[in-house]
Scaffold this active site. Structure first.
Site, PDB file in Angstrom:
ATOM      1  N   SER A 141      30.559   1.246 -18.682  1.00  0.00           N
ATOM      2  CA  SER A 141      30.003   0.280 -16.911  1.00  0.00           C
ATOM      3  C   SER A 141      29.138   0.843 -16.010  1.00  0.00           C
ATOM      4  O   SER A 141      29.559   1.903 -15.786  1.00  0.00           O
ATOM      5  CB  SER A 141      31.911   0.131 -16.650  1.00  0.00           C
ATOM      6  OG  SER A 141      31.403  -0.566 -15.433  1.00  0.00           O
ATOM      7  N   LYS A 167      27.820  -2.497 -20.565  1.00  0.00           N
ATOM      8  CA  LYS A 167      28.119  -3.111 -19.043  1.00  0.00           C
ATOM      9  C   LYS A 167      27.241  -3.180 -17.453  1.00  0.00           C
ATOM     10  O   LYS A 167      27.539  -1.922 -17.755  1.00  0.00           O
ATOM     11  CB  LYS A 167      29.040  -3.644 -18.855  1.00  0.00           C
ATOM     12  CG  LYS A 167      29.974  -4.068 -17.595  1.00  0.00           C
ATOM     13  CD  LYS A 167      31.756  -4.074 -17.469  1.00  0.00           C
ATOM     14  CE  LYS A 167      32.027  -4.173 -16.029  1.00  0.00           C
ATOM     15  NZ  LYS A 167      33.294  -3.892 -16.398  1.00  0.00           N
ATOM     16  N   LYS A 169      25.976  -3.647 -14.107  1.00  0.00           N
ATOM     17  CA  LYS A 169      26.796  -3.993 -12.972  1.00  0.00           C
ATOM     18  C   LYS A 169      25.495  -4.573 -12.227  1.00  0.00           C
ATOM     19  O   LYS A 169      24.227  -3.970 -12.023  1.00  0.00           O
ATOM     20  CB  LYS A 169      27.394  -2.825 -11.621  1.00  0.00           C
ATOM     21  CG  LYS A 169      28.689  -1.545 -12.794  1.00  0.00           C
ATOM     22  CD  LYS A 169      29.899  -2.878 -11.646  1.00  0.00           C
ATOM     23  CE  LYS A 169      31.063  -1.999 -12.193  1.00  0.00           C
ATOM     24  NZ  LYS A 169      32.275  -2.972 -12.299  1.00  0.00           N
ATOM     25  N   ASP A 195      28.201  -7.585 -15.412  1.00  0.00           N
ATOM     26  CA  ASP A 195      29.688  -7.616 -13.792  1.00  0.00           C
ATOM     27  C   ASP A 195      29.472  -7.869 -12.666  1.00  0.00           C
ATOM     28  O   ASP A 195      28.637  -6.876 -12.169  1.00  0.00           O
ATOM     29  CB  ASP A 195      30.925  -6.203 -14.259  1.00  0.00           C
ATOM     30  CG  ASP A 195      31.952  -6.147 -13.336  1.00  0.00           C
ATOM     31  OD1 ASP A 195      32.014  -7.661 -12.932  1.00  0.00           O
ATOM     32  OD2 ASP A 195      32.395  -5.555 -13.460  1.00  0.00           O
ATOM     33  N   ASP A 245      37.775 -11.027 -13.832  1.00  0.00           N
ATOM     34  CA  ASP A 245      38.848  -9.754 -13.395  1.00  0.00           C
ATOM     35  C   ASP A 245      39.396  -9.759 -12.493  1.00  0.00           C
ATOM     36  O   ASP A 245      40.696 -10.393 -12.154  1.00  0.00           O
ATOM     37  CB  ASP A 245      37.841  -8.657 -13.684  1.00  0.00           C
ATOM     38  CG  ASP A 245      37.315  -7.386 -13.324  1.00  0.00           C
ATOM     39  OD1 ASP A 245      39.019  -7.447 -12.409  1.00  0.00           O
ATOM     40  OD2 ASP A 245      36.987  -6.008 -12.652  1.00  0.00           O
ATOM     41  N   LYS A 269      42.974  -5.564 -17.384  1.00  0.00           N
ATOM     42  CA  LYS A 269      43.069  -3.971 -16.828  1.00  0.00           C
ATOM     43  C   LYS A 269      45.074  -4.125 -15.817  1.00  0.00           C
ATOM     44  O   LYS A 269      45.540  -4.919 -15.479  1.00  0.00           O
ATOM     45  CB  LYS A 269      42.660  -3.800 -15.695  1.00  0.00           C
ATOM     46  CG  LYS A 269      41.206  -3.327 -15.075  1.00  0.00           C
ATOM     47  CD  LYS A 269      40.689  -3.605 -13.650  1.00  0.00           C
ATOM     48  CE  LYS A 269      39.290  -3.839 -14.513  1.00  0.00           C
ATOM     49  NZ  LYS A 269      38.357  -3.988 -13.297  1.00  0.00           N
TER      50      LYS A 269
HETATM   51  O1  OSB Z   1      34.684  -4.338 -12.100  1.00  0.00           O
HETATM   52  O2  OSB Z   1      35.199  -3.751 -13.977  1.00  0.00           O
HETATM   53  C1  OSB Z   1      35.193  -2.975 -13.194  1.00  0.00           C
HETATM   54  C2  OSB Z   1      35.468   0.241 -11.683  1.00  0.00           C
HETATM   55  C3  OSB Z   1      36.733   0.423 -10.677  1.00  0.00           C
HETATM   56  C4  OSB Z   1      36.988  -1.138  -9.944  1.00  0.00           C
HETATM   57  C5  OSB Z   1      36.200  -2.069 -10.443  1.00  0.00           C
HETATM   58  C6  OSB Z   1      35.713  -1.867 -11.975  1.00  0.00           C
HETATM   59  C7  OSB Z   1      35.019  -0.893 -12.865  1.00  0.00           C
HETATM   60  C8  OSB Z   1      34.739  -0.722 -14.142  1.00  0.00           C
HETATM   61  C9  OSB Z   1      34.243   1.009 -14.234  1.00  0.00           C
HETATM   62  O3  OSB Z   1      33.260  -1.279 -14.070  1.00  0.00           O
HETATM   63  C10 OSB Z   1      34.904   0.656 -15.118  1.00  0.00           C
HETATM   64  C11 OSB Z   1      35.655   2.283 -16.258  1.00  0.00           C
HETATM   65  O4  OSB Z   1      36.623   2.392 -15.633  1.00  0.00           O
HETATM   66  O5  OSB Z   1      35.159   3.445 -16.728  1.00  0.00           O
HETATM   67 MG    MG Z   2      34.951  -6.027 -13.441  1.00  0.00          MG
END
Ligand code: OSB
Ligand code: MG
Length: 381
Positions: A141, A167, A169, A195, A245, A269
């Site tokens: 990510s 992924k 952001k 994301d 999410d 998660k």
């Molecule tokens: O939105 O998936 C998310 C990390 C912290 C809070 C929200 C998100 C994330 C990530 C990181 O995308 C994913 C990871 O922990 O490697």
């Molecule tokens: Mg997310």
């Protein structure tokens, strides 16, 4: 206490600080400090259990914060769990159901009981959860960068390291341009998704529809954390699957979202849904309905990642997990050895007894900002 489990003789909650290698920039803002909550149990036979409640320091992702998670775990979740009849993974999950929200706190407590149970049974957490795979595919990510060039360099680096999926952001002003550049540079075969961390509204639907041109595996959480109906409306006009999410905080939330077509892809998660018991229910639901499912991440330490990894060994997880090795986030981990991504983009799910990774208690102690020992007066500890 019955059922043959050795009684819990130590139960503590710790707030620990983990120095991030670099700030993580997303649609909800910048995360540049990372405190997390650990739950530690020991039973009368000397078996240890560890769990993590990986809320963020701030309430910009969800209402839960590290501070609220520490308080809820110390004053409500862990006391209720310890007072459960024959405390174990299933009974403590049920005992904590009285708690509204505070999913990260409940998950940290439950995780500690799961790994304690695995240790006491002399089995791996993965086996206790019913997992089958011994390696799971992972993706990276990538936070929002200053320039498209920086993003391209980062993607090249991670693909070179073996990651199976990227992924990105996104947020308004940083969406079509980086996506188009990554698709153009790395070709049609790259599994690519985005994301938005709730940074858009329905008024942005035209801009989000432009992303349909890039064959994305999904668009994760484009709209607000509580915008369930709005996501259904958006999904009807998007070819790309919406993935939720933030909106999904329980098995019931997932069922509702699928029933009304608010998403066609699920990020699970354990911390966000209240623990591994709820996660197993969600996995079953997604498998029954043929919904692509993957395990997300919360920048957890190796303690939380260990539970995620064990969960990913279930066949319901059909897409790569967000699971950068701890070394990408931190310069060291609370477990040692920690896991590494192999050249084939998979991480081994350990079959070691208990949590699966040895916890470095010296580092936990050194990083502890505060801790609370919780006594279950009914059990006399
Ligand atoms: O939105 O998936 C998310 C990390 C912290 C809070 C929200 C998100 C994330 C990530 C990181 O995308 C994913 C990871 O922990 O490697
Ligand atoms: Mg997310």
């Amino acid at each position: 206490m019955s059922g043959g489990r050795a009684p819990v003789v130590l139960a503590e909650v710790r707030e620990v600080s983990l120095p991030l290698v670099k700030p993580f920039v997303t649609g909800f803002g910048v995360t540049d400090s990372r405190r997390t909550v650990l739950v530690h149990l020991r039973d009368a036979d000397g078996n240890e259990g560890w769990g993590e409640g990986p809320a963020l320091d701030h309430p910009y992702y969800l209402p839960d914060t590290t501070t609220s998670t520490f308080e809820a775990a110390t004053h409500f979740a862990l006391p209720l769990a310890l007072a459960a009849p024959d405390p174990g993974p299933a009974t403590v999950a049920a005992a904590m159901e009285r708690i509204r929200g505070n999913t990260f706190a409940r998950s940290g407590v439950e995780g500690a009981f799961w790994s304690l149970q695995a240790a006491a049974e002399g089995t791996a957490l993965r086996s206790l959860l019913g997992g089958e795979r011994d390696r799971v595919p992972v993706g990276e990510s990538l936070g929002i960068a200053d320039t498209v060039e920086e993003t391209l360099a980062e993607v090249a680096l991670r693909l070179g390291e073996g990651y199976r999926r990227i992924k990105l952001k996104i947020r308004p002003g940083w969406d079509v341009e980086p996506v188009a550049a990554v698709r153009e540079a790395f070709g049609a075969d790259l599994m690519l998704q985005v994301d938005a961390n709730a940074a858009y509204t329905l008024d942005d639907a035209d801009q989000l529809r432009r992303l349909d041109a890039y064959d994305l595996a999904c668009i994760e959480q484009p709209l607000a954390w509580d915008a369930l109906l709005e996501h259904a409306e958006l999904q009807r006009s998007l070819a790309t699957p919406v993935c939720l999410d933030e909106t999904l905080r329980s098995p019931q939330d997932v069922r509702r979202a699928l029933d009304i077509g608010a998403c066609r892809n699920v990020n699970l998660k354990p911390g966000r849904v209240g623990g591994l018991t709820a996660s197993l229910r969600i996995a079953e639901l997604c498998a029954d309905r043929g919904i692509p499912l993957w395990c997300g991440g919360m920048l957890e330490s190796g303690v939380g990642r260990a539970g995620n990894l064990a969960l990913c060994s279930l066949p319901a997880f059909t897409q790569p997990a967000d699971m950068s090795p701890a070394s990408v986030l931190f310069s060291w981990d609370l477990v040692d050895p920690t896991f590494e991504v192999g050249a084939d983009g998979t991480i081994a799910v350990p079959d070691r007894v208990g949590l699966g990774f040895p916890v470095r208690t010296d580092r936990v102690t050194a990083q502890t900002l505060r801790s609370a020992v919780v006594r279950d007066t009914a059990a006399g500890i």
